[in-house]
Design a protein around this motif. Structure first.
Motif, mmCIF file in Angstrom:
data_model
loop_
_atom_site.group_PDB
_atom_site.id
_atom_site.type_symbol
_atom_site.label_atom_id
_atom_site.label_comp_id
_atom_site.label_asym_id
_atom_site.label_seq_id
_atom_site.Cartn_x
_atom_site.Cartn_y
_atom_site.Cartn_z
ATOM 1 N N THR A 131 58.373 50.483 41.121
ATOM 2 C CA THR A 131 57.552 51.907 40.947
ATOM 3 C C THR A 131 56.225 51.886 40.743
ATOM 4 O OG1 THR A 131 60.071 52.826 40.457
ATOM 5 C CG2 THR A 131 57.611 54.253 40.208
ATOM 6 N N SER A 132 55.894 50.856 39.714
ATOM 7 C CA SER A 132 54.589 50.805 39.118
ATOM 8 C C SER A 132 53.513 49.745 39.839
ATOM 9 C CB SER A 132 54.396 50.773 37.690
ATOM 10 O OG SER A 132 55.167 49.393 37.285
ATOM 11 N N LEU A 133 54.253 49.092 40.836
ATOM 12 C CA LEU A 133 53.473 48.218 41.603
ATOM 13 C C LEU A 133 52.206 48.223 42.119
ATOM 14 C CD1 LEU A 133 53.690 45.208 42.367
ATOM 15 C CD2 LEU A 133 54.813 45.897 44.537
ATOM 16 N N GLY A 134 52.173 49.565 42.534
ATOM 17 C CA GLY A 134 50.823 50.343 43.041
ATOM 18 C C GLY A 134 49.727 50.209 42.055
ATOM 19 N N ASN A 135 50.199 50.792 40.855
ATOM 20 C CA ASN A 135 49.112 50.734 39.931
ATOM 21 C C ASN A 135 48.752 49.525 39.243
ATOM 22 O OD1 ASN A 135 49.281 53.630 39.656
ATOM 23 N ND2 ASN A 135 50.992 53.833 38.322
ATOM 24 N N TRP A 136 49.649 48.648 39.258
ATOM 25 C CA TRP A 136 49.400 47.009 38.968
ATOM 26 C C TRP A 136 48.331 46.631 40.101
ATOM 27 C CZ3 TRP A 136 50.111 42.598 41.213
ATOM 28 C CH2 TRP A 136 50.048 41.160 40.602
ATOM 29 N N LEU A 137 48.705 46.693 41.201
ATOM 30 C CA LEU A 137 47.612 46.175 42.221
ATOM 31 C C LEU A 137 46.092 46.751 42.018
ATOM 32 C CD1 LEU A 137 50.004 46.147 45.418
ATOM 33 C CD2 LEU A 137 49.269 44.066 44.113
ATOM 34 N N MET A 138 46.172 48.123 41.930
ATOM 35 C CA MET A 138 44.924 48.725 41.666
ATOM 36 C C MET A 138 44.275 48.072 40.367
ATOM 37 S SD MET A 138 42.620 50.860 42.662
ATOM 38 C CE MET A 138 43.515 51.652 43.918
ATOM 39 N N TRP A 139 44.954 47.925 39.566
ATOM 40 C CA TRP A 139 44.433 47.509 38.285
ATOM 41 C C TRP A 139 43.946 45.942 38.442
ATOM 42 C CZ3 TRP A 139 46.996 43.612 34.909
ATOM 43 C CH2 TRP A 139 46.211 43.138 33.924
ATOM 44 N N ARG A 140 44.512 45.166 39.345
ATOM 45 C CA ARG A 140 44.170 43.895 39.639
ATOM 46 C C ARG A 140 42.757 43.791 40.496
ATOM 47 N NH1 ARG A 140 45.714 39.769 36.173
ATOM 48 N NH2 ARG A 140 47.909 39.872 35.973
ATOM 49 N N TRP A 141 42.936 44.728 41.437
ATOM 50 C CA TRP A 141 41.995 45.006 42.431
ATOM 51 C C TRP A 141 40.405 45.358 41.696
ATOM 52 C CZ3 TRP A 141 39.942 43.811 47.145
ATOM 53 C CH2 TRP A 141 38.959 44.460 47.453
ATOM 54 N N THR A 142 40.656 46.261 40.716
ATOM 55 C CA THR A 142 39.532 46.766 39.993
ATOM 56 C C THR A 142 38.982 45.431 39.105
ATOM 57 O OG1 THR A 142 40.407 48.838 39.870
ATOM 58 C CG2 THR A 142 38.720 48.497 38.348
ATOM 59 N N ASP A 143 39.950 44.617 38.555
ATOM 60 C CA ASP A 143 39.433 43.511 37.714
ATOM 61 C C ASP A 143 38.458 42.569 38.753
ATOM 62 O OD1 ASP A 143 39.049 41.999 35.669
ATOM 63 O OD2 ASP A 143 41.037 41.636 35.268
ATOM 64 N N CYS A 144 39.214 42.377 39.632
ATOM 65 C CA CYS A 144 38.554 41.376 40.754
ATOM 66 C C CYS A 144 37.193 41.967 41.191
ATOM 67 C CB CYS A 144 39.393 41.187 41.963
ATOM 68 S SG CYS A 144 40.890 40.378 41.920
ATOM 69 N N GLN A 145 37.050 43.265 41.576
ATOM 70 C CA GLN A 145 35.748 43.890 41.806
ATOM 71 C C GLN A 145 34.563 43.412 40.637
ATOM 72 O OE1 GLN A 145 34.844 44.911 44.674
ATOM 73 N NE2 GLN A 145 37.134 44.104 45.314
ATOM 74 N N THR A 146 35.148 43.633 39.328
ATOM 75 C CA THR A 146 34.365 43.544 38.152
ATOM 76 C C THR A 146 33.848 42.066 38.133
ATOM 77 O OG1 THR A 146 35.425 45.264 36.941
ATOM 78 C CG2 THR A 146 34.117 43.703 35.805
ATOM 79 N N GLN A 147 34.664 41.082 38.597
ATOM 80 C CA GLN A 147 34.300 39.629 38.512
ATOM 81 C C GLN A 147 33.298 39.537 39.619
ATOM 82 O OE1 GLN A 147 35.244 37.576 36.418
ATOM 83 N NE2 GLN A 147 36.849 39.023 35.365
ATOM 84 N N ARG A 148 33.139 40.291 40.780
ATOM 85 C CA ARG A 148 32.084 40.055 41.929
ATOM 86 C C ARG A 148 30.778 40.696 41.351
ATOM 87 N NH1 ARG A 148 34.288 42.014 47.648
ATOM 88 N NH2 ARG A 148 32.385 41.572 48.022
ATOM 89 N N GLU A 149 30.938 41.450 40.498
ATOM 90 C CA GLU A 149 29.587 42.049 39.950
ATOM 91 C C GLU A 149 28.446 40.856 39.438
ATOM 92 O OE1 GLU A 149 30.115 44.990 37.347
ATOM 93 O OE2 GLU A 149 31.219 46.429 38.911
ATOM 94 N N LEU A 150 29.074 39.740 39.198
ATOM 95 C CA LEU A 150 28.150 38.612 38.781
ATOM 96 C C LEU A 150 27.187 38.382 39.639
ATOM 97 C CD1 LEU A 150 30.823 36.361 36.668
ATOM 98 C CD2 LEU A 150 29.026 37.837 35.707
ATOM 99 N N HIS A 151 27.793 38.357 40.980
ATOM 100 C CA HIS A 151 26.729 37.903 42.082
ATOM 101 C C HIS A 151 25.649 38.651 42.145
ATOM 102 C CE1 HIS A 151 29.481 35.059 43.650
ATOM 103 N NE2 HIS A 151 30.667 35.888 43.327
ATOM 104 N N ALA A 152 25.868 39.945 41.600
ATOM 105 C CA ALA A 152 24.579 41.099 41.744
ATOM 106 C C ALA A 152 23.368 40.666 40.652
ATOM 107 C CB ALA A 152 25.093 42.333 41.527
ATOM 108 N N LEU A 153 23.789 39.537 39.663
ATOM 109 C CA LEU A 153 22.796 39.522 38.606
ATOM 110 C C LEU A 153 21.769 38.426 39.289
ATOM 111 C CD1 LEU A 153 25.317 39.026 35.779
ATOM 112 C CD2 LEU A 153 23.815 41.066 36.323
ATOM 113 N N GLY A 154 21.846 37.810 40.661
ATOM 114 C CA GLY A 154 20.931 37.101 41.093
ATOM 115 C C GLY A 154 21.066 35.528 40.448
ATOM 116 N N VAL A 155 22.040 35.202 39.829
ATOM 117 C CA VAL A 155 22.355 33.806 39.380
ATOM 118 C C VAL A 155 23.662 33.033 40.126
ATOM 119 C CG1 VAL A 155 22.851 32.325 37.254
ATOM 120 C CG2 VAL A 155 21.683 34.595 36.982
ATOM 121 N N SER A 156 23.373 32.124 40.705
ATOM 122 C CA SER A 156 24.345 31.444 41.509
ATOM 123 C C SER A 156 25.340 31.048 40.696
ATOM 124 C CB SER A 156 23.471 30.217 42.411
ATOM 125 O OG SER A 156 23.229 29.161 41.207
ATOM 126 N N GLU A 157 26.593 30.843 41.458
ATOM 127 C CA GLU A 157 27.793 30.085 40.746
ATOM 128 C C GLU A 157 27.585 28.898 40.189
ATOM 129 O OE1 GLU A 157 32.652 29.587 41.620
ATOM 130 O OE2 GLU A 157 31.304 31.091 43.190
#
Length: 309
Positions: A131-157
């Motif tokens: 039942t709570s699988l949707g919330n779990w996926l949304m939480w994971r997706w939000t976490d992944c988007q936070t990780q992608r914000e590193l690319h906006a800092l202008g520093v290469s991986e």
């Protein structure tokens, strides 16, 4: 399992059974409470062939990672190892936590009633998680988007990974050792830094002389050069000051005459011992806490037996 603690032979038996049921070219990421010790034992004693070991990546479950020493954390933390993504390895811990409230009522229940209640509870947990699988996926997706914000800092991986590898090398280098010539080595290092500080000061003086004699071609370039030269000079000066404080001598002391000083040798070895004790402090606290928990558990168990009799 009939005794407490982590028993590696159980894990090795599970690994052996796993390898019998997966393709020979499949890689495995193993999250284990003491994955660091398991990999060390595997490499030392050769429990399986090297071809099997090369297919495994070891990491420590997130919750248990913080009980390990810092050098172990930066190597085996699943967030710091490639291939584990956002996996944390605490699925069994969550299941046991959800089943824990049943311990007391099932303690006095019969065997078949225990199986029935556990079965119903697991089914309920499965339905609840679905039942709570949707919330779990949304939480994971939000976490992944936070990780992608590193690319906006202008520093290469690649640059970030290079910096991380440098930090790992620094944090995992061997602990300082006590030596009979510790004081002499430290004094020699200070003398070398004094020579380096003199060279840095001469570089700054040369640039100032160019400014005074009006031999500057590009003022912007000159400002950058003198700023960098002063920064290098100040850095060496601060490092030299820290080493002098650690050695316990003032700036006017004749360091060449102190190379064989017994007091300085004992002082530097004592500082080395202090550093090693600080590194072990957290581990010793865990041992003491585990001891007290064991003693308290034995007292409770003895009291329970006494009251029952």
């Amino acid at each position: 399992m009939t005794s407490a603690g982590e028993k590696q032979h159980y894990t090795l038996a599970l690994i052996e059974k796993l390898m019998e049921n997966i393709p020979h070219d499949m890689n495995v990421g193993l999250l284990y409470d003491i994955g660091c010790q398991l990999e060390r034992s595997w490499r030392k004693w050769g429990f399986f062939e090297d071809t099997i070991l090369s297919r495994f990546e070891f990491a420590i479950s997130v919750f248990h990672t913080y009980g390990h020493q810092w050098p172990c954390q930066i190597i085996y933390h699943p967030r710091k190892r490639q291939g584990f993504g956002l996996s944390d390895g605490e699925g069994c811990e969550r299941l046991w936590s959800a089943l824990k409230p049943l311990i007391a009522p099932l303690w006095v229940s019969g065997f078949h009633q225990q199986i029935f209640v556990l079965n119903m509870q697991v089914r309920h947990l499965d339905s609840k998680s679905t039942t709570s699988l949707g919330n779990w996926l949304m939480w994971r997706w939000t976490d992944c988007q936070t990780q992608r914000e590193l690319h906006a800092l202008g520093v290469s991986e690649d640059e970030l990974r290079a910096e991380w590898r440098s930090q790992v090398r620094h944090q995992t280098k061997p602990s300082p050792r006590q030596l009979s010539k510790k004081g002499k080595q430290e004094i020699t290092k200070i003398l070398e830094m004094k020579d380096l500080l003199t060279a840095r000061a001469e570089a700054v003086a040369t640039l100032k002389l160019q400014l005074m004699t009006n031999r500057i071609v590009d003022l912007a370039t000159f400002n950058m050069e003198i700023t960098e030269a002063r920064a290098r000079h100040d850095k060496v000066k601060e490092t030299l000051r820290r080493h002098r404080v650690a050695l316990g001598v003032d700036a006017q002391a004749d360091l060449n005459k102190l190379k064989s000083n017994k007091y300085l040798r004992l002082r530097m070895n004592a500082l080395t011992l202090k550093t090693r004790l600080r590194q072990r402090k957290f581990e010793l606290e865990r041992i003491e806490r585990s001891y007290h928990q064991t003693i308290n558990g034995m007292i409770y168990f003895t009291s329970y037996i006494y009251m029952g009799s």
